[in-house]
Design a protein around this motif. Sequence first.
Motif, PDB file in Angstrom:
ATOM      1  N   UNK A   1     -11.848   9.996  21.367  1.00  0.00           N
ATOM      2  CA  UNK A   1     -12.127  10.552  19.869  1.00  0.00           C
ATOM      3  C   UNK A   1     -12.158   9.236  19.246  1.00  0.00           C
ATOM      4  N   UNK A   2     -13.312   9.002  18.380  1.00  0.00           N
ATOM      5  CA  UNK A   2     -13.301   7.794  17.282  1.00  0.00           C
ATOM      6  C   UNK A   2     -13.129   8.256  15.969  1.00  0.00           C
ATOM      7  N   UNK A   3     -11.847   7.407  15.500  1.00  0.00           N
ATOM      8  CA  UNK A   3     -11.331   7.813  14.257  1.00  0.00           C
ATOM      9  C   UNK A   3     -11.114   6.242  13.698  1.00  0.00           C
ATOM     10  N   UNK A   4     -11.985   5.923  12.681  1.00  0.00           N
ATOM     11  CA  UNK A   4     -11.832   4.477  12.257  1.00  0.00           C
ATOM     12  C   UNK A   4     -10.680   4.486  11.230  1.00  0.00           C
ATOM     13  N   UNK A   5     -10.119   5.683  10.772  1.00  0.00           N
ATOM     14  CA  UNK A   5      -8.910   5.617   9.825  1.00  0.00           C
ATOM     15  C   UNK A   5      -7.671   4.772  10.547  1.00  0.00           C
ATOM     16  N   UNK A   6      -7.922   5.010  11.975  1.00  0.00           N
ATOM     17  CA  UNK A   6      -6.734   4.288  12.566  1.00  0.00           C
ATOM     18  C   UNK A   6      -7.095   2.911  12.926  1.00  0.00           C
ATOM     19  N   UNK A   7      -8.251   2.578  12.690  1.00  0.00           N
ATOM     20  CA  UNK A   7      -8.465   1.010  13.006  1.00  0.00           C
ATOM     21  C   UNK A   7      -8.664   0.458  11.659  1.00  0.00           C
ATOM     22  N   UNK A  77     -26.646  -2.121   9.444  1.00  0.00           N
ATOM     23  CA  UNK A  77     -27.628  -1.343  10.233  1.00  0.00           C
ATOM     24  C   UNK A  77     -27.007  -0.214  11.119  1.00  0.00           C
ATOM     25  N   UNK A  78     -25.800  -0.707  11.593  1.00  0.00           N
ATOM     26  CA  UNK A  78     -24.843   0.359  12.276  1.00  0.00           C
ATOM     27  C   UNK A  78     -24.344   1.490  11.446  1.00  0.00           C
ATOM     28  N   UNK A  79     -23.980   1.129  10.097  1.00  0.00           N
ATOM     29  CA  UNK A  79     -23.291   2.159   9.220  1.00  0.00           C
ATOM     30  C   UNK A  79     -24.824   3.241   9.062  1.00  0.00           C
ATOM     31  N   UNK A  91     -16.758  10.265  12.494  1.00  0.00           N
ATOM     32  CA  UNK A  91     -15.946   9.131  12.906  1.00  0.00           C
ATOM     33  C   UNK A  91     -14.894   8.646  11.919  1.00  0.00           C
ATOM     34  N   UNK A  92     -14.670   9.589  10.909  1.00  0.00           N
ATOM     35  CA  UNK A  92     -14.004   9.132   9.670  1.00  0.00           C
ATOM     36  C   UNK A  92     -14.034   7.860   9.198  1.00  0.00           C
TER      37      UNK A  92
END
Length: 493
Positions: A1-7, A77-79, A91-92
């Motif tokens: 699970x991809x969750x950028x709030x954790x990163x 570009x990714x965003x 992906x938060x």
Amino acid sequence: MIDYRKKITCTRKYQKKVTTDIDLATESNRGRIVNSPAVRRLQQKTQVFPLEINAAVRSRLTHSLEVQQTARYISRSIINKLKRKNKIKKFNLKSLEDAFVSTTEMASLMHDIGNPPFGHFGELAINNWMKTKGVKCFNKSLNIKKNSFLEPKLRKFKRKLEEDICCFEGNAQGIRIVHSLQGLNLTYTQVASILKYTRAAYEPRPSSDSDFSYLKKKPGFYFSEEDFIKEVCNELAIKDGHRFSLTYIMEAADDISYGIADLEDAVDKGIISLKKLYETIINEASKEEHEGKGIYIKCIAEENYQKAKKAKRLKINTFIINFRTQLVNELVPYATKVFIENHQSIYDGSFNRALLEDKSKYHVALKVLKNVAFQHVFSHEEVELLELKGNSSIRGLLNCYKPLLNLSNKKFNCLVLGVSDGTPLESRLFKRLSNKHISSYEKVIKKMNDQNIKGFEFRILEWYYRARLIIDFISGMTDEYAIKEFQELSAIK
């Protein structure tokens, strides 16, 4: 699970009050980095060619600015691609887009801050000296003879620190500068973004069939910062041996930037002509044609060479600008594509290679440019002379400061307290060290005393941090200052 709030978080080691404003935390990171002495010193460190009046030739700072911009291009570009796929919310990443971009930018600006004078040649000089002379100083300071008794646990610990101190690496030194030497107190997210490799300096390199063969191919941090790195990884849920996801972007930006830049500098200095550069690219690309991958870079070179030939003036500039622009504009989307296609393993940090290190035509293009640079740039007399000067200067400086490493813990402590105790030479050498580096040494010794570490364990650790003090001081010098300091201490004019 991809969750950028954790990163991507606001958390940093030292904070008076907890903030949840990620944009404010990110701007604070930018300010601390841009204003740091480590970044300013990059302007006086060589990228490839010796520093000179020609400001068009890159220093480490101008190279880092270019990497910063390329990283911004890739991350944006990714965003944008994730937005088109409606994955931002999933992906938060909602409201984290700017922090995502800024973190990769600042990681890129910092990516070379740990490099010693004269770059990789400086790293080799430090490591060779520590292996051949530094370990002997260690034994002399501890008064350990060949057959001296040392209980197995302490012998193993001493050996561990010997391995660590003999593995100077620019990326690991960058972590040390950020945390231990300059105390930038960046967010854990920003620190993790520059952790390019994931093994401690004392760890052996893994085998080629390891799941971490690439991620651990070089030291990423020293024993001195190990506890801090564990904090960072624990906070951001990064598993052992894994990498932070945004580091892949910084790495790709660096790969793209230096592949073209070194050749441009060689052309600016008149080391290689436009015709010779074009012909060499074609010849190197032809070696890759059995896979059909070399045709790509040949076509780009051919197209832009013909455009340059038609230009009335500035033919070289026409070729370089068009060549670079076309290559960057095609490499960035490809790096983006690889990131998106491998998003889960990159997010986890288990993706065991660089974004552009595959068998694609884009990888071959960078490989060709690197081969051309090795043939006509790094082997040039001017570059090799600088490397020889660097080797002599760094080894010479370590020899000059060697008396400080030979002292016992007790006598060195006298110097720290301002008492020479019959060591006039060592006293004068100690006074030349940076107060900031001495302060970092004193801080860790105080911590050891507070933890009630005593006996041989204390003496082993004390010498390790004393050796770090000397290495910190010399590796932090600019190229010109290192040469000047060596000349002064050697009475050479």
